[in-house]
Design an enzyme around this catalytic site. Structure first.
Site, mmCIF file in Angstrom:
data_model
loop_
_atom_site.group_PDB
_atom_site.id
_atom_site.type_symbol
_atom_site.label_atom_id
_atom_site.label_comp_id
_atom_site.label_asym_id
_atom_site.label_seq_id
_atom_site.Cartn_x
_atom_site.Cartn_y
_atom_site.Cartn_z
ATOM 1 N N MET A 293 0.805 -1.220 0.000
ATOM 2 C CA MET A 293 0.000 0.000 0.000
ATOM 3 C C MET A 293 0.843 1.276 0.000
ATOM 4 O O MET A 293 0.494 2.260 -0.672
ATOM 5 C CB MET A 293 -0.944 0.015 1.206
ATOM 6 N N TYR A 441 -9.850 5.733 -5.298
ATOM 7 C CA TYR A 441 -9.352 4.375 -5.010
ATOM 8 C C TYR A 441 -8.048 4.381 -4.214
ATOM 9 O O TYR A 441 -7.451 5.421 -3.992
ATOM 10 C CB TYR A 441 -9.268 3.507 -6.256
ATOM 11 N N GLU A 442 -7.650 3.185 -3.766
ATOM 12 C CA GLU A 442 -6.526 3.004 -2.828
ATOM 13 C C GLU A 442 -6.744 3.789 -1.533
ATOM 14 O O GLU A 442 -5.802 4.261 -0.911
ATOM 15 C CB GLU A 442 -5.200 3.406 -3.481
ATOM 16 N N GLY A 443 -7.998 3.911 -1.118
ATOM 17 C CA GLY A 443 -8.341 4.682 0.074
ATOM 18 C C GLY A 443 -8.703 6.093 -0.328
ATOM 19 O O GLY A 443 -7.857 6.838 -0.836
#
Length: 592
Positions: A293, A441-443
């Site tokens: 991440m 996206y990705e948080g």
């Protein structure tokens, strides 16, 4: 739309003149024999050629055609499979990969530049190698040697690709409530059952196999995020000799119809008792995922930067050629019916905002990438720990601030075109649509802001923040007098951020709503202050050279614009933070 040209001159300036990255590489034994300034320059030159010449021409056609789904199979736009083959054969999928398994072994600060190029050329296309690289990172860091040897070489080579399967219909940010289950089998494998949504590159026709990394829960797993495990689930089973075997019980149920990134397949993936293999230990899935991440969130930030760069290149070309009205001070192009719109103050404001955001973002993303390299390769435990904490602090800023400015920048680029910016053939409206997902996206960026304030600033008692603030103060303290026009406002900005950080830490003690209420504006104050540091560093590298090369004169002019017109945004943002959370709770839910 203008042809994409990789900003190699600016990349070399950031790497060689601002940060002198070759010195860092020489201090890290794992990199000293792998990369130097000449190697890096050659790599970036070649990456610029393949992204500009092969991938960028597919951007608009890929958006027009999109991906298609039929009976579980996904077809990518025309030209994508051949371009992916060319990209993979050049070694670009594995540019940052472990050389033991066939990767190029480049540091993150180099692969970050390659990521910018491929995403500026074609964001939809760039997502496929990005997800593969992220999956490889988790496998290399956490999987058994057997799994690494079996899967990584073909993934780095681009023969196989990867995906990350996290989100479920009912579980996005809150992964602790996922329902996908993993049942142990006698042979040491697991049967994976569940449905995942929003899976980038979950199915496509670019590679002969897709290696899914899937979050799931074991039957005896504890509740919540502590009960998540990570599993490697191939689309096609791999035989002992490395050849492909039978189709696994994995299928694509559908693809999403999206606002943008239409050439990227966003899939619903069904696992119906699919065979999988555990990565790391049981219930350690989140740790394995977060290894990826930090890199991926920086990568998404770079997507925002890349979109802004592509938009800027087109906007500048258009502004130099489009003639409308006369300059406020009188005719400039006297031989023409009107002047190029670049003479007008508002057009210049938009272009300079774009330029300052892009170049500041390139420096900042490179700086964060250097911290990732230091955290990974340094043999000094103290230096490594500081870098790890800086990465933790700066990753949410890189993801959210670069993408928030990416949207602002592409909207400016569209606006420069006026009515033509709203028309598909000019390409600017596609960039606005494509970049929008990077804030989600990705948080989501709201989650990134909560992470920054809650987990990184408040939870560390300000210790992580102090690393960064102290570094800026040391720079200011050691700067020469001729840098004062940049260091004095930077010094004031850091003092403001110090005071604001202390305010948030104090208020959070008594009111849990204060963190969420402050988080987004606080992150932006942090971002603008961080960019001020980057611009002061760039000004230092350019000062005294402006008479030699227009590049340096342009750099200093843009730095002055940043400090005069963009850094002052911190004052209104600071006032918003200090307004507190009370006004957010004046309405009952029914009153909205």
């Amino acid at each position: 739309m203008a042809d994409y040209k990789a900003p190699l001159r600016d990349m070399r300036f950031v790497l060689n003149e601002v940060f002198e990255v070759a010195k860092l590489w020489a201090e890290l034994p794992a990199l000293a024999e792998v990369v130097d300034a000449d190697t890096a320059s050659a790599i970036l030159e070649e990456a610029g050629k393949v992204t500009g010449g092969v991938i960028a021409p597919l951007n608009r056609s890929g958006d027009e055609e999109g991906c298609s789904w039929s009976d579980g199979a996904v077809k990518t736009p025309a030209g994508f499979p051949a371009a992916y083959k060319t990209y993979a054969e050049g070694g670009w999928v594995g540019v940052g990969g472990d050389p033991v398994f066939g990767g190029m072994g480049m540091p993150k600060v180099i692969s970050a530049q390659v990521e910018e190029m491929v995403n500026a050329a074609n964001l939809s296309f760039g997502l496929y190698p990005m997800l593969t690289a992220g999956a490889c990172l988790s496998i290399n860091a956490h999987a058994s040697e057997e799994l690494k040897e079996k899967y990584l070489p073909n993934m780095y080579a681009g023969v196989w690709s990867g995906s990350m399967c996290l989100t479920e219909p009912h579980a996005g940010t809150d992964l602790g409530i996922i329902r996908t289950k993993a049942e142990p089998q006698a042979d040491g494998s697991y049967k994976i059952t569940g449905t995942k949504i929003f899976i980038t590159g979950g199915e496509h026709d670019l590679t002969e196999n897709i290696i899914h990394l899937v979050l799931a829960k074991l039957p005896d797993a504890p509740a919540g995020p502590k009960g998540i495990s990570l599993f490697l689930v191939p689309k096609v089973m791999v035989n002992a000799d490395g050849s492909l075997g039978e189709q696994n019980a994995v299928s694509c149920g559908s693809i999403e119809h999206k606002m943008g990134i239409k050439g990227s397949a966003t899939c619903v993936m069904n696992f119906d008792g699919a065979t999988g293999y555990i990565v790391d230990a049981p219930n350690k899935g989140l740790a394995a995922m977060f290894t990826m991440m930090n890199y991926e969130r920086l990568g998404v930030g770079i997507q925002g930067l890349a979109s802004g760069e592509r938009s800027y290149q087109s906007a500048v070309e258009y502004a130099r050629e489009r003639i409308q009205s006369r300059a406020p001070t009188g005719p400039v192009a006297k031989d023409k019916a009107a002047d190029p719109i670049i003479v007008h103050p508002d057009v210049r404001r938009m272009l300079l905002t774009m330029k300052a955001a892009n170049e500041g973002g390139r420096a900042f993303s490179s700086y964060v990438a250097m911290q990732l390299d230091t955290a990974k390769y340094s043999e000094d435990a103290t230096i490594r720990k500081r870098a790890e904490e800086l990465v933790a602090l700066l990753t949410p800023v890189a993801k959210a601030f670069l993408t928030d400015l990416g949207l602002e920048t592409t909207v400016h680029g569209q606006q420069v075109f006026g009515g033509h910016g709203f028309i598909r053939e000019w390409g600017q409206e596609q960039l606005v649509r494509d970049v929008r997902i990077t804030q989600i996206y990705e948080g989501t960026n709201g989650i990134q802001a909560l992470d920054l304030v809650g987990r990184k600033v408040v939870a560390s008692g300000g210790a992580f923040y102090k690393h960064f603030a102290d570094e800026i103060k040391a720079f200011v303290g050691g700067a020469s007098a001729d840098l004062a026009e940049f260091t004095e406002p930077l010094k004031a900005a850091v003092a403001n951020l110090d005071e604001l950080t202390a305010w948030v830490l104090d208020r959070a003690k008594n009111n849990p709503n204060e963190i969420g209420a402050a988080s987004v504006e606080y992150l932006h104050v942090f971002g603008y202050t961080a960019y001020a540091y980057m611009w002061a560093l760039m000004a230092r590298a350019a000062l005294g050279k402006e008479g030699q090369d227009d590049f340096y004169a342009s750099k200093l002019g843009t730095a002055r614009f940043y400090f005069a017109r963009l850094l002052p945004r911190i004052h209104s943002l600071t006032a918003s933070v200090k307004a507190g959370s009370e006004s957010l709770y004046l309405l009952d839910a029914e009153q909205f």
